[in-house]
Motif scaffolding. Structure first.
Motif, PDB file in Angstrom:
ATOM      1  N   UNK B  49       8.252   7.216  -3.864  1.00 10.95           N
ATOM      2  CA  UNK B  49       6.974   6.503  -4.041  1.00 10.95           C
ATOM      3  C   UNK B  49       6.748   6.162  -5.517  1.00 10.95           C
ATOM      4  N   UNK B  51       6.394   8.150  -8.152  1.00 11.46           N
ATOM      5  CA  UNK B  51       5.624   9.080  -8.993  1.00 11.46           C
ATOM      6  C   UNK B  51       6.527   9.845  -9.953  1.00 11.46           C
ATOM      7  N   UNK B  71       4.429   3.268 -10.678  1.00 15.41           N
ATOM      8  CA  UNK B  71       4.131   3.938  -9.406  1.00 15.41           C
ATOM      9  C   UNK B  71       3.177   3.117  -8.544  1.00 15.41           C
ATOM     10  N   UNK B  72       2.179   2.461  -9.181  1.00 17.89           N
ATOM     11  CA  UNK B  72       1.192   1.743  -8.358  1.00 17.89           C
ATOM     12  C   UNK B  72       1.808   0.545  -7.634  1.00 17.89           C
ATOM     13  N   UNK B  75       3.090   1.148  -3.632  1.00 23.81           N
ATOM     14  CA  UNK B  75       2.142   1.022  -2.527  1.00 23.81           C
ATOM     15  C   UNK B  75       1.957  -0.447  -2.168  1.00 23.81           C
ATOM     16  N   UNK B  76       1.956  -1.294  -3.172  1.00 27.05           N
ATOM     17  CA  UNK B  76       1.725  -2.717  -2.920  1.00 27.05           C
ATOM     18  C   UNK B  76       2.877  -3.356  -2.153  1.00 27.05           C
ATOM     19  N   UNK B  81       2.257   7.096   1.234  1.00 29.93           N
ATOM     20  CA  UNK B  81       2.599   8.493   0.974  1.00 29.93           C
ATOM     21  C   UNK B  81       1.477   9.394   1.469  1.00 29.93           C
ATOM     22  N   UNK B 100      -9.952   3.047  -0.088  1.00 28.30           N
ATOM     23  CA  UNK B 100      -8.901   3.135  -1.121  1.00 28.30           C
ATOM     24  C   UNK B 100      -7.552   2.739  -0.506  1.00 28.30           C
ATOM     25  N   UNK B 103      -7.204  -1.021  -0.163  1.00 23.40           N
ATOM     26  CA  UNK B 103      -7.238  -1.861  -1.373  1.00 23.40           C
ATOM     27  C   UNK B 103      -5.868  -2.362  -1.828  1.00 23.40           C
ATOM     28  N   UNK B 104      -4.857  -1.486  -1.794  1.00 22.77           N
ATOM     29  CA  UNK B 104      -3.597  -1.799  -2.471  1.00 22.77           C
ATOM     30  C   UNK B 104      -2.991  -3.110  -1.988  1.00 22.77           C
ATOM     31  N   UNK B 146      -3.179   6.449   4.608  1.00 22.45           N
ATOM     32  CA  UNK B 146      -1.877   5.840   4.318  1.00 22.45           C
ATOM     33  C   UNK B 146      -1.625   4.645   5.237  1.00 22.45           C
TER      34      UNK B 146
END
Lengths: 293, 237
Positions: B49, B51, B71-72, B75-76, B81, B100, B103-104, B146
């Motif tokens: 992921x 991180x 890292x961000x 998700x996009x 995760x 939240x 949003x990604x 998730x």
């Protein structure tokens, strides 16, 4: 003046102090709450706001009101830009490590202070209030501008609360505050959030500086008192707690006003500092802080 | 969407925790990671992921290099995760946690509805502070959050840890449902029987190295495999 009106005057003075303090301390509290950075340079953003307000308003000497309004917009924006620059050039490179950022912000404090001393000088310069009227109470007349300061600070506090609690940006900020790593795993660019928070905290302090400068005068050392009072406020309220910061600002601000009027400003500071010591002994995370803060 | 890892080395300071890990996960496949504590399972998920950044090796998603992506950015791209211990935003409400998740990738209400359809118990808790939910509900929320990403790849780190049996079955049923929808899943699981019941392949990790990747039938046929790499028999539930 008899006791009742004297107390009323003290409460009015205390309320002005409380609102300006709440605005300043909220910036410090946000920065610590979200970024875990103890920003020792926070008072300098307050000072920079006041000094830039003098610089901007003196551009339009013919119209103090227009000059002040312009300062109220331009000064916090300029201070926000300085904060963004400091974040990018210093804090981010230190990976926001708590110990390193304390030392770095002490350095930033001296850099800002000495730059202002060099280019602005050691003078205390007044800024004309944008409006000049007196509210006449039965016992005394009171500065209308101070009441405007209360209203403006209250409006800004409400706007900040709305931003944090009712908008998507605020939700992202709060999520980052609670768990940085998980926030990243959900697509939140944490470093950008940190930059935004640092700039927002600085802008809140700068706005408080602009609002206070018609009452206090701009001086390169004026950031020290707001820094001390902001630290007292956020420690009592609980670092990172919005509600705690506001409650503590009112306790400190109003007690400061009352004790200063009836006794002396020095005694007010002594009692506030004693209160911090007691809070640290009996409730180390502050009145409204969680244990992790 | 196929995730490939090739020759991944990861370190904590000077301590090497992953050594030359190479594997891939295909759509609709459940890959289960088994190993003793400290074998590197969670580190491997965190590497997938973004991180934790590997010091050597590369990560690709359908051929696109992700190794140095922030890292961000993971998700996009549709990698979601579910951390060990849930790691909810405990002071936010259930609804805010889901927001939240949405949003990604700019997922809309449909993604939220699909997630809630899988865990209907959360519907009546939307305004509740998530830290006050029961353990099972928190795990459901962690997975639902998730799923709001509409993930193509879902990384689950010990999702049944500390849950009562009925809740474990609900979580495993959700994993099967997601697999049937074509989601690729990497599952870290201490309960060997639970892992075997949903996995297509089992990867055994030992001291940061990938020792074997086998089908569940191979584990049933040779229980000593589990005894050797995990330290318990496959009968553990």
């Amino acid at each position: 003046m008899s006791f009742g009106p004297h107390l009323f005057l003290a409460l009015l003075e205390g309320t002005v102090t409380a609102f300006v303090l709440a605005l300043t301390a909220l910036g410090l509290s946000l920065v610590f709450g979200v970024m875990r950075v103890v920003n020792v340079a926070h008072g300098e953003f307050f000072m920079l706001g006041a000094v830039l307000a003098w610089a901007v308003s003196s551009l339009i000497p013919a119209s103090p009101a227009l000059g002040f309004l312009l300062a109220l917009i331009a000064s916090p924006l300029a201070v926000g830009a300085v904060a963004l620059l400091a974040d990018r050039l210093v804090l981010r490179r230190l990976n926001y490590a708590p110990e390193a950022t304390i030392v770095a912000t002490i350095g930033l404090l001296y850099i800002l202070q000495q730059l202002v001393l060099t280019f602005y000088g050691p003078y205390a310069r007044p800024v004309t209030a944008p409006i000049s009227f007196r509210v006449q109470f039965p016992w005394f007349g009171y500065s209308g501008y101070k009441l405007v300061v209360i209203a403006a600070a209250a409006a800004l506090l409400a706007a900040t609360w709305y931003l944090l609690m009712r908008t998507r940006i605020g939700l992202v900020m709060r999520a980052t505050q609670y768990d940085r790593e998980t926030a990243q795993a959900f697509g939140i660019p944490v470093e950008r959030v940190y930059s935004g928070i640092f700039a927002l905290g600085a802008m809140l302090a700068a706005t408080a500086g602009v609002l206070i400068v018609p009452i206090q005068q701009a001086h390169y050392l004026m950031g020290l008192d707001p820094l001390l009072l902001s630290f007292i406020t956020v420690i009592i309220g609980g670092l990172g707690s919005l509600r705690g910061t506001l409650v503590a600002a009112f306790v400190i601000g109003i007690s400061d006003g009352v004790i200063s009027v009836f006794f002396s400003p020095t005694l007010a500071k002594i009692i506030a500092t004693l209160f911090v010591a007691l809070v640290l002994v009996f409730r180390p995370s502050g009145l409204f802080g969680s244990a992790r803060a | 969407m196929t995730l490939r890892l090739a020759g991944i080395d990861c370190f904590y300071g000077n301590v090497q925790v992953l050594r030359g890990i190479s594997l891939e996960v295909a759509p609709g496949e459940v890959l289960c990671l088994l190993g003793r504590n400290g074998a590197g399972k969670t580190t491997l998920l965190k590497t997938m992921i973004g991180l934790i950044k590997p010091r050597a090796g590369c990560i690709t998603l359908d051929g696109r290099e992700l190794t140095r992506l922030p890292a961000y950015g993971f998700a996009r791209l549709g990698i979601a995760y579910v951390p060990q211990g849930r790691r909810l935003f405990a002071e936010l409400t259930v609804e805010e946690n889901l927001t939240i998740g949405l949003m990604a990738r700019g997922s809309g209400d449909e993604a939220r509805e699909r997630a809630l359809a899988l865990f209907p118990a959360l519907r009546s808790r939307l305004t509740q502070i998530s830290g006050t939910l029961s353990g099972g509900e928190q795990e459901m929320l962690a997975i639902a959050r998730a799923l709001c990403l509409e993930p193509k790849l879902l990384l689950l780190d010990e999702p049944t840890e500390g849950l009562m049996p009925s809740m474990i079955q609900a979580i495993l049923a959700a994993v099967r449902e997601l697999k049937s929808q074509g989601v690729a899943i990497v599952l870290v699981e201490q309960r060997v029987e639970s892992a075997l019941s949903v996995a297509d392949r089992i990867a055994f990790l030992e001291t940061g190295m990938l020792r074997a990747i086998v089908r569940p039938e191979a584990v049933h046929a040779d229980p000593a495999l589990v005894q050797h790499y995990v330290g318990v028999g496959p009968g553990r539930r």
